[in-house]
Write a protein that holds these residues in place. Sequence first.
Motif, PDB file in Angstrom:
ATOM      1  N   PRO A 223       0.796  -1.223   0.000  1.00  0.00           N
ATOM      2  CA  PRO A 223       0.000   0.000   0.000  1.00  0.00           C
ATOM      3  C   PRO A 223       0.834   1.282   0.000  1.00  0.00           C
ATOM      4  O   PRO A 223       1.915   1.329   0.579  1.00  0.00           O
ATOM      5  CB  PRO A 223      -0.803  -0.104   1.306  1.00  0.00           C
ATOM      6  N   VAL A 224       0.263   2.309  -0.638  1.00  0.00           N
ATOM      7  CA  VAL A 224       0.808   3.664  -0.619  1.00  0.00           C
ATOM      8  C   VAL A 224      -0.353   4.556  -0.180  1.00  0.00           C
ATOM      9  O   VAL A 224      -1.384   4.588  -0.841  1.00  0.00           O
ATOM     10  CB  VAL A 224       1.293   4.082  -2.023  1.00  0.00           C
ATOM     11  N   THR A 225      -0.187   5.252   0.940  1.00  0.00           N
ATOM     12  CA  THR A 225      -1.301   5.995   1.541  1.00  0.00           C
ATOM     13  C   THR A 225      -0.769   7.262   2.229  1.00  0.00           C
ATOM     14  O   THR A 225       0.439   7.507   2.229  1.00  0.00           O
ATOM     15  CB  THR A 225      -2.006   5.131   2.617  1.00  0.00           C
ATOM     16  N   ARG A 226      -1.696   8.032   2.829  1.00  0.00           N
ATOM     17  CA  ARG A 226      -1.230   9.202   3.578  1.00  0.00           C
ATOM     18  C   ARG A 226      -1.190   8.945   5.078  1.00  0.00           C
ATOM     19  O   ARG A 226      -0.595   9.724   5.814  1.00  0.00           O
ATOM     20  CB  ARG A 226      -2.107  10.418   3.247  1.00  0.00           C
ATOM     21  N   THR A 227      -1.824   7.839   5.541  1.00  0.00           N
ATOM     22  CA  THR A 227      -1.735   7.523   6.973  1.00  0.00           C
ATOM     23  C   THR A 227      -1.424   6.035   7.168  1.00  0.00           C
ATOM     24  O   THR A 227      -1.660   5.217   6.285  1.00  0.00           O
ATOM     25  CB  THR A 227      -3.060   7.817   7.719  1.00  0.00           C
ATOM     26  N   VAL A 228      -0.936   5.735   8.341  1.00  0.00           N
ATOM     27  CA  VAL A 228      -0.580   4.355   8.681  1.00  0.00           C
ATOM     28  C   VAL A 228      -1.838   3.490   8.742  1.00  0.00           C
ATOM     29  O   VAL A 228      -1.844   2.351   8.262  1.00  0.00           O
ATOM     30  CB  VAL A 228       0.189   4.324  10.026  1.00  0.00           C
ATOM     31  N   LEU A 229      -2.919   4.047   9.298  1.00  0.00           N
ATOM     32  CA  LEU A 229      -4.167   3.273   9.378  1.00  0.00           C
ATOM     33  C   LEU A 229      -4.688   2.921   7.982  1.00  0.00           C
ATOM     34  O   LEU A 229      -5.106   1.787   7.733  1.00  0.00           O
ATOM     35  CB  LEU A 229      -5.236   4.068  10.144  1.00  0.00           C
ATOM     36  N   ASP A 230      -4.632   3.891   7.063  1.00  0.00           N
ATOM     37  CA  ASP A 230      -5.081   3.612   5.690  1.00  0.00           C
ATOM     38  C   ASP A 230      -4.257   2.482   5.069  1.00  0.00           C
ATOM     39  O   ASP A 230      -4.789   1.624   4.349  1.00  0.00           O
ATOM     40  CB  ASP A 230      -4.952   4.875   4.817  1.00  0.00           C
ATOM     41  N   ALA A 231      -2.957   2.494   5.345  1.00  0.00           N
ATOM     42  CA  ALA A 231      -2.085   1.444   4.797  1.00  0.00           C
ATOM     43  C   ALA A 231      -2.511   0.081   5.339  1.00  0.00           C
ATOM     44  O   ALA A 231      -2.574  -0.912   4.602  1.00  0.00           O
ATOM     45  CB  ALA A 231      -0.620   1.734   5.136  1.00  0.00           C
ATOM     46  N   ALA A 232      -2.820   0.039   6.643  1.00  0.00           N
ATOM     47  CA  ALA A 232      -3.237  -1.229   7.252  1.00  0.00           C
ATOM     48  C   ALA A 232      -4.545  -1.716   6.638  1.00  0.00           C
ATOM     49  O   ALA A 232      -4.710  -2.906   6.342  1.00  0.00           O
ATOM     50  CB  ALA A 232      -3.393  -1.056   8.761  1.00  0.00           C
ATOM     51  N   LEU A 233      -5.487  -0.787   6.412  1.00  0.00           N
ATOM     52  CA  LEU A 233      -6.777  -1.153   5.808  1.00  0.00           C
ATOM     53  C   LEU A 233      -6.578  -1.753   4.415  1.00  0.00           C
ATOM     54  O   LEU A 233      -7.160  -2.781   4.070  1.00  0.00           O
ATOM     55  CB  LEU A 233      -7.679   0.093   5.721  1.00  0.00           C
TER      56      LEU A 233
END
Lengths: 519, 505
Positions: A223-233
Motif C-alpha cells: 500500500p501507498v497511503t497518507r496515513t498508517v491506518l489507511d495502509a493497514a486497511l
Amino acid sequence: MSAGQDWTTRTAAELADALAAGEVTSVELTQAHLDRIAAVDGSAIEGVHAFLHVDAEGALAAARASDERRAAGSPATFLDGVPIAVKDVLTTEGMPTTCGSRILEGWVPPYDATVVARLRAAGLPILGKTNMDEFAMGSSTEHSAYGPTRNPWDLERVPGGSGGGSAAAVAAYEAPLALGTDTGGSIRQPGAVTGTVGVKPTYGGVSRYGLVAMANSLDQVGPVTRTVLDAALLHELVGGHDPRDSTSVDQPLPDLVGAARKGATGDLSGLRVGVVTELQGEGYQAGVQARFTESLDLLVAAGAEVVEVSCPQFVHALAAYYVLMPSEASSNLAKFDAMRYGLRVLPEGVPDPSAEEVMRATRDAGFGDEVKRRIILGTYALSSGYYDAYYGQAQKVRTLISRDFEAAFAQVDVLVSPTSPTTAFRLGEKLDDPLAMYLNDLATIPANLAGVPGISVPAGLAEEDGLPVGFQVLAPALADDRLYRVGAALEAALHARWGGPLTPPELPAGLDRREGASA
Amino acid sequence: MSAATTTLVPFEDVLATYDPALGLEVHVELNSATKMFCGCPTEFGADPNTQVCPTCLGLPGAMPAVNRKAVESAIRIGLALNCEIAEWCRFARKNYFYPDMPKNFQTSQYDEPIAFEGWMDVTVPTEDGEVETYRVEIERAHMEEDTGKSLHVGTSGRIHGADYSLVDYNRAGIPLIEIVTKPIVGAGARAPEVAKAYVAQLRDLIVALGVSDARMDQGSIRADVNLSLAPKGSGVLGTRTETKNVNSLRSVERAVRHEMQRHAAILGGGGSILQETRHWHEDTGVTTSGREKSDAEDYRYFPEPDLVPVAPSREWVEELRGTLPENPTQRRARLQAEWGYSDLEMRDTVGAGALTLVEETIAAGTSPAAARKWWLSELARRANDAGVELPALGVTPTQVAAVQALVEGGSINDKLARQVFDGLIAGEGTPEEVVEKRGLAIVSDEGALSEAVDDAIAANPDVAAKIRDGKVAAAGALIGAVMKQMRGQADAGRVRELILEKLGS
C-alpha cells in the motif's frame, strides 16, 4: 477550496466513514478525485504526471455500483466506494498496462492481477494506472518511457522510484490510496521523498499474480497511503494467501488494522527498537539524520527502549542486489519478443525479416537504456563460467543478510533507519550516474533480500531543503503488525507536534492533460 | 560433409574397429488432466490455441503453480526405474529464445532432478533362442513443460524457406518427464537392438504405470538418441551426436545403426565427429545436421524464483511405491504360466510388442492360442507392411476378441476373418458391422448350399465316381468347387458332409 478538493484531502478511513454515514456518495468522491487529476496531473510536459492512464468511465461505473450496494445496505467492505490508483506494473483487465515501457505500449491484459481482482471485489473504483520507472527499474521515475513524474512538494524534483507515480498521486491528493510494488525500495523510498506512507509487506504476504515481475524473489505488492491506518486497511484488503502464487504464505495475516489502532494510542512500552549501525552516518543527509534522531526520541518518549544493533553484512546488500535482481530480470524480460503482444518493430532495410531479426529490432527499440543495462548485467551474471562467482556468491550474501536479521531480531522487536539517505533530488541530477541512483536504495534493499516487511512513515521536513524525510521500520517476516503499531505511534506523536499531517504546497491547477503525451 | 555424401561403412566393419556407446533421452508426455503449471486441459487434437491461459501463454504477470498429479507421476516413474527420489528439489529456468516458447525460457529441472540413479534391465533375444540382459543405468528423470508447436507454412515445411509460421500453444505447458540414461557401453553389435528394446520396455512400463498415452506416433513418447564411437577396446567415450525426435521403435534401431555407420565413415576417413544435433528422416533412413551444439547455447540456468521447492514426504513416496505395477520380468513369467505359452511363443509375443494386446484380448474372452494367432501371424504382418507399431494399426483387443467370437460362433471362418480385419483397419465399424456391410457371413441356407453341391457333382462326374467308390479323400476337389461358387461364405465342414451324404459314402 472547492467542495471536491475538500474530499480529496481526507484519509481513506475518513472517506469510508463518510460513505457509511451517508455524507457523500462514491460517485461524488470518485468524481472529486478525477477532477483533481484533471486539474493538477498535467502531462509529461508539466504538472505532477502521476498517471499514465485515467479510467474515468470505469471508475465512475464502479462507483455507481458501489453506491447501489450501499443503498441496498450491503457494502462489500469497509473501503467499498473509496477510489484507488494502481501502479502500471499490475495487470488490469480491459485497462492498458505498460510497465512504463514502450515495448508494452497499447497492451490491454485479458486478466486482472489477484490484488486488482480483490480491489474490484471489495468495491474500490480504480482511477487509473500510475507512472513508474520502466519495468520498475529506477529510483526516480525518470526511466519511464512516457516521461517523468514530478514531486508534488517541488515539481523540479523527482518523486522517487520506481513507484513515483503512486506516491505522487497520493501526495498530490489525486488518490487517497494507491498500490505500489517494492523490489528494492520502490514503495518505501518514493513514500519517504513525497511525505507518504509506504509499506513493503513480508515476502509472500500479498499475491504477486499479475505483477509483471522485475525480480520475482524480491518483488512485493504493497500500500501507498497518507496515513498508517489507511495502509493497514489496504494491506488487509489485498493481502493473504493466493493459490495462483506458489510463494504466497498460506496463513492468515496478523491483525494489521488492530495494530495500527493500538499504536495510535501512543503507548510503546515494552517495545525494543534497534537502530541499525550500518544504515546511518556517512552518505546520509544531515537533515535526514536530524529528523530520524528526533523520531527516535519520540519513540523513547512513547515508552520504547532504543538500542544500537549492528548488521555487518548489510554493507554487501547493494552489490548482491545488483547481481540477483538483474539476473532474474534478464530472464523475465525475455518474453517481450514481439511474437504475441505489445510492440512489434520490423528491422529497417531487411526485406524478409526472420523472427529473430524482428525480436532484435523490437527489443532494441522497445527497451530503454536502464532496462538494457540490467538485461546485460543479468545475462552476464548467469553465464556459464561466471554463475558461481556472481549469482552463486550473491545468494550466499543474501543468506548472510538473513542471518544478520535473525540475530538482530533476537535482540529487538523492530529495526529502524532513515528510509532514504537523502530527500528528493532534482530531475536529471542522477540520470547519467547509475551508481549514484542505485545508492538511494541502500537502506531499503536488505529487507527485500531477506523477505522481511518494512514501512516508511513521514518524519517531517529536512531543515536544509524543506523536503520530506522518511523513517523506516523493519520487522521479522510475518510480523507486519509491528510495522503498523510502531508506525502509528510515531505518526500520532508527530501529528501532535505538527498539529496535523504535513501538507505539500498548492499545485498549479488547470493544466492541459494529454493522455500518453511524452517528453 | 553432408550426410548425403558420406559413404556408410558396412555394419560389421564398424564393429571390427569401434565400440559404440549409446545414450537415450526419452520424453514422456504425461496424461494428467491439466498442464504442468496451470489448470488448462491437455487433450490432444483440440483447435489451435483453445487450451491456453495467461500462465501457459507466458503473459506478463502470470505465474506458475506446480501440478501435484504430475509430480506424483514423476515419482512413480522414478520408483519404477529403481531411482532415488529427491527429498528436496527445485525447478530451474532454461533460457533461450524461440517463438514457440511463450516465456523464452523453459521451466525445467537442472541440477536437482526429482529422480536419479536408477536402472532398468533390458532383455534382447539372441540368435540361439536365449535371452541376453543388459542393465541400462538411469542417470535421472526430471520434470519439465512442453513447448508450443510451430507450423512452418511454405513449400519446405521447415523453418528455413517458410513463407510464415504459425504457433499452437495448446501443447505449451503440458507436463513432460525426461528420462536420461547413463552411457550404455558394451552392447557392441547389439547396440541398435538394445536401444530399441530399452525404449520398448520403457514404453511398456509407462503404459503399465498408466501415466501417459505412450503413443510414439502422436509424440507422447519421443526419443533422442545419442551415439558415439570409440576405438575398439580403448574404454573411452568418443564425441557424440544427438539425433532428435526418433518417433518409432523401428526408427530407434535404424537411427543407431545409421549413426554408427556414418560415424565410422567419418572417423575412418580421418575426420572428426562434430558434436551436434541431427534430424532423423524416417523416409530415407538417414540423419542430417541440425543446429550445432558446439557453439553452445548457454542456457543460463538458475532456480525458478516463482516456484517453491518440491519436497515429497517419505510417507508419500512409500505410498506411491505401493501403487507400482509388477515389474516386466515378473509379469512375463506370470502371464506365460497363465497362458501356457512355450518360451519361443512368449519371446515372439514380447518381441512383436504384443504382450499387452494379447493380454487384453484374452481378458476379453479369447483363448490364449487364438489371441496369439491373430496378433502374431495376421496383425503383426500387417503392421510391418504398413510400417507402424502394432498398437497403432487401428485394431483393438476388444475387436480381435469379437472377431474370434464370430469364428467360434460359426458366422465366419478364418479366411473371412482376415477380410473383417481389412474392414476394421479401413475404419468400417465394429466387426459385426464389417461382416454385415461386406456381406461376409457364412451362408447357412441349406437350399442354396445343396444346390451348389449338386452343381459341383454334376460338373465333376469323374471325381464324384471316385467318391462313390469310397475314395473319400477326393472330396477335397468338390469342396473347393463349392466354396468357390459360394465365394468362400460357406462352412467347409458342412459342405463335406453334404457331398458325402449325396454320394452315399
